[in-house]
Design an enzyme around this catalytic site. Structure first.
Site, PDB file in Angstrom:
ATOM      1  N   VAL A  19     -13.991 -54.865-123.084  1.00 35.25           N
ATOM      2  CA  VAL A  19     -14.591 -54.440-121.813  1.00 35.25           C
ATOM      3  C   VAL A  19     -15.948 -55.095-121.617  1.00 35.25           C
ATOM      4  O   VAL A  19     -16.247 -55.661-120.560  1.00 35.25           O
ATOM      5  CB  VAL A  19     -14.724 -52.906-121.747  1.00 35.25           C
ATOM      6  CG1 VAL A  19     -15.511 -52.493-120.499  1.00 35.25           C
ATOM      7  CG2 VAL A  19     -13.355 -52.251-121.737  1.00 35.25           C
ATOM      8  N   GLY A  84     -17.818 -48.400-128.364  1.00 37.17           N
ATOM      9  CA  GLY A  84     -17.139 -47.182-128.788  1.00 37.17           C
ATOM     10  C   GLY A  84     -15.807 -47.513-129.413  1.00 37.17           C
ATOM     11  O   GLY A  84     -15.319 -48.646-129.329  1.00 37.17           O
ATOM     12  N   VAL A 127     -15.432 -41.058-120.613  1.00 40.11           N
ATOM     13  CA  VAL A 127     -16.666 -41.435-119.935  1.00 40.11           C
ATOM     14  C   VAL A 127     -17.456 -40.256-119.379  1.00 40.11           C
ATOM     15  O   VAL A 127     -18.690 -40.254-119.430  1.00 40.11           O
ATOM     16  CB  VAL A 127     -16.387 -42.487-118.835  1.00 40.11           C
ATOM     17  CG1 VAL A 127     -15.599 -41.892-117.674  1.00 40.11           C
ATOM     18  CG2 VAL A 127     -17.687 -43.099-118.344  1.00 40.11           C
ATOM     19  N   SER A 148     -19.097 -44.637-115.158  1.00 43.52           N
ATOM     20  CA  SER A 148     -18.182 -45.377-114.278  1.00 43.52           C
ATOM     21  C   SER A 148     -17.194 -44.443-113.595  1.00 43.52           C
ATOM     22  O   SER A 148     -16.659 -44.757-112.529  1.00 43.52           O
ATOM     23  CB  SER A 148     -17.429 -46.454-115.067  1.00 43.52           C
ATOM     24  OG  SER A 148     -16.770 -45.893-116.193  1.00 43.52           O
ATOM     25  N   ARG A 156      -7.521 -48.501-108.215  1.00 45.38           N
ATOM     26  CA  ARG A 156      -6.070 -48.566-108.435  1.00 45.38           C
ATOM     27  C   ARG A 156      -5.316 -47.828-107.323  1.00 45.38           C
ATOM     28  O   ARG A 156      -4.280 -48.297-106.835  1.00 45.38           O
ATOM     29  CB  ARG A 156      -5.725 -47.939-109.786  1.00 45.38           C
ATOM     30  CG  ARG A 156      -6.143 -48.745-110.995  1.00 45.38           C
ATOM     31  CD  ARG A 156      -6.015 -47.929-112.272  1.00 45.38           C
ATOM     32  NE  ARG A 156      -6.249 -48.733-113.463  1.00 45.38           N
ATOM     33  CZ  ARG A 156      -6.642 -48.241-114.632  1.00 45.38           C
ATOM     34  NH1 ARG A 156      -6.848 -46.931-114.760  1.00 45.38           N
ATOM     35  NH2 ARG A 156      -6.828 -49.028-115.672  1.00 45.38           N
ATOM     36  N   HIS A 180     -12.187 -38.780-115.410  1.00 46.97           N
ATOM     37  CA  HIS A 180     -11.512 -40.071-115.571  1.00 46.97           C
ATOM     38  C   HIS A 180     -10.514 -39.876-116.708  1.00 46.97           C
ATOM     39  O   HIS A 180     -10.807 -40.116-117.874  1.00 46.97           O
ATOM     40  CB  HIS A 180     -12.525 -41.165-115.920  1.00 46.97           C
ATOM     41  CG  HIS A 180     -11.890 -42.475-116.302  1.00 46.97           C
ATOM     42  ND1 HIS A 180     -10.993 -43.133-115.492  1.00 46.97           N
ATOM     43  CD2 HIS A 180     -12.018 -43.241-117.421  1.00 46.97           C
ATOM     44  CE1 HIS A 180     -10.607 -44.249-116.085  1.00 46.97           C
ATOM     45  NE2 HIS A 180     -11.207 -44.334-117.261  1.00 46.97           N
TER      46      HIS A 180
END
Length: 325
Positions: A19, A84, A127, A148, A156, A180
């Site tokens: 990421v 992470g 998150v 985020s 999406r 999320h």
């Protein structure tokens, strides 16, 4: 804020995995920020990525990209945390809590000690919980700690709706809210295509079946699992989403984006970070848009919040983590 006023925008990225490295690549391609420092425990890989990214600058725009230390965050405008433990096949984001809370503390403490006075942007999973933990560990104002959130989920969602009705995804306005993760939910009551509500669109286009809408949300909710099972990780979508959020901060856009933000009475929630549309600029979060939800949507929001709060409370008690607030 450290540098924004001087027209020299600096980002420190913590985490040079899949990421993080794609996020740095997105910043490079889009000409976002003039300085990007990358921090990771695997220093040789980070140095290699910095050199590799710098090789692209002749095709993009001037930028300083380098392997950084935590102390380099002192005058940064934004610190982005992607570091992470990765989510494994069959593992939920919430399964990562204890592992990533421990990792997070080793990141936030030296960042704060560097004298950093900008905005934290968290993307490591889960998150919403790690954004809350960053706020607690840093002692920063809630407006300057952002996750985020459901930015990628909403993207999406818009993309899948657009494919179903054959329009540009940028003409679809729709949000995923809540965690999320598995308890997120679609805000169908405000979803629209060029200003036309989805419900009206379905009536006018009999070829679009309501059952397809249900399948769209299920596909969005489970997208990460699908991608992880196919290729091991997700990074292009979230890396691009992080670049978009970063641009909104650095360019002082006052953009409305679905983010993980601190609830202080909105939606009847308190002391929790959760996904909601919010206004963001170089000061951080300036306003949380409290969308009028249907009873079912509000119930989903509270269900999502309860799960997050239960898990974060248990995690902090078990790990006995010292915080700054």
């Amino acid at each position: 804020m450290a540098n924004i006023e001087k027209d020299h925008q600096k980002v420190i990225l913590v985490g040079d995995g899949a990421v993080g490295s794609y996020y740095a690549y997105a910043l490079t391609l889009q000409g976002i920020a003039q300085e990007v420092g990358i921090v990771d425990i695997f220093k040789e890989k980070t140095q290699g990525d910095a050199i590799d990214l710098s090789d692209a600058l002749a095709f993009t725009s001037p930028k300083k990209i380098y392997a950084a230390e935590y102390s380099d965050a002192k005058d940064a405008d934004v610190v982005v945390i992607t570091a992470g433990a990765p989510q494994k096949p069959g593992e939920t984001r919430l399964d990562l809590v204890s592992k990533n809370l421990k990792i997070l503390k080793t990141i936030v403490d030296p960042i704060v000690e560097s004298g950093f006075n900008g905005i934290f942007l968290v993307a490591a999973n889960p998150v919403d919980i790690l954004t809350y933990a960053t706020w607690k560990l840093s002692g920063f104002p809630k407006e300057r700690v952002i996750g985020s959130g459901t930015s990628l989920d909403s993207a999406r969602f818009r993309k899948d709706i657009a494919e179903m009705v054959n329009v540009d995804a940028r003409s679809v306005h729709a949000y995923i809210m809540g965690e999320h993760g598995d308890t997120e939910f679609p805000v169908w009551s405000h979803a629209n295509i060029g200003g036309i509500k989805i419900s009206e669109w379905v009536k006018a286009h009999p070829e679009v079946k309501e059952e397809e809408l249900v399948k769209i949300f299920e596909s969005v909710r489970d997208a990460a699992y699908t991608i992880i099972n196919l290729k091991g990780a997700t990074f292009y979508g979230i890396g691009t989403a992080l670049a978009r959020i970063t641009k909104a901060i650095l360019d002082d856009e006052n953009a409305v984006l679905p983010l993980s933000v601190f609830m202080d009475g909105q939606y009847g929630l308190n002391d929790i970070f959760i996904g909601s549309p919010a206004v963001i600029n170089r000061s951080g979060i300036t306003n949380i848009l409290e969308i009028p939800l249907t009873d079912h949507e509000m119930e989903s929001m509270h269900k999502s919040a309860k799960q997050l709060k239960d898990i974060v409370t248990k995690a902090f008690e078990e790990l006995d983590i010292e915080t700054r607030q």
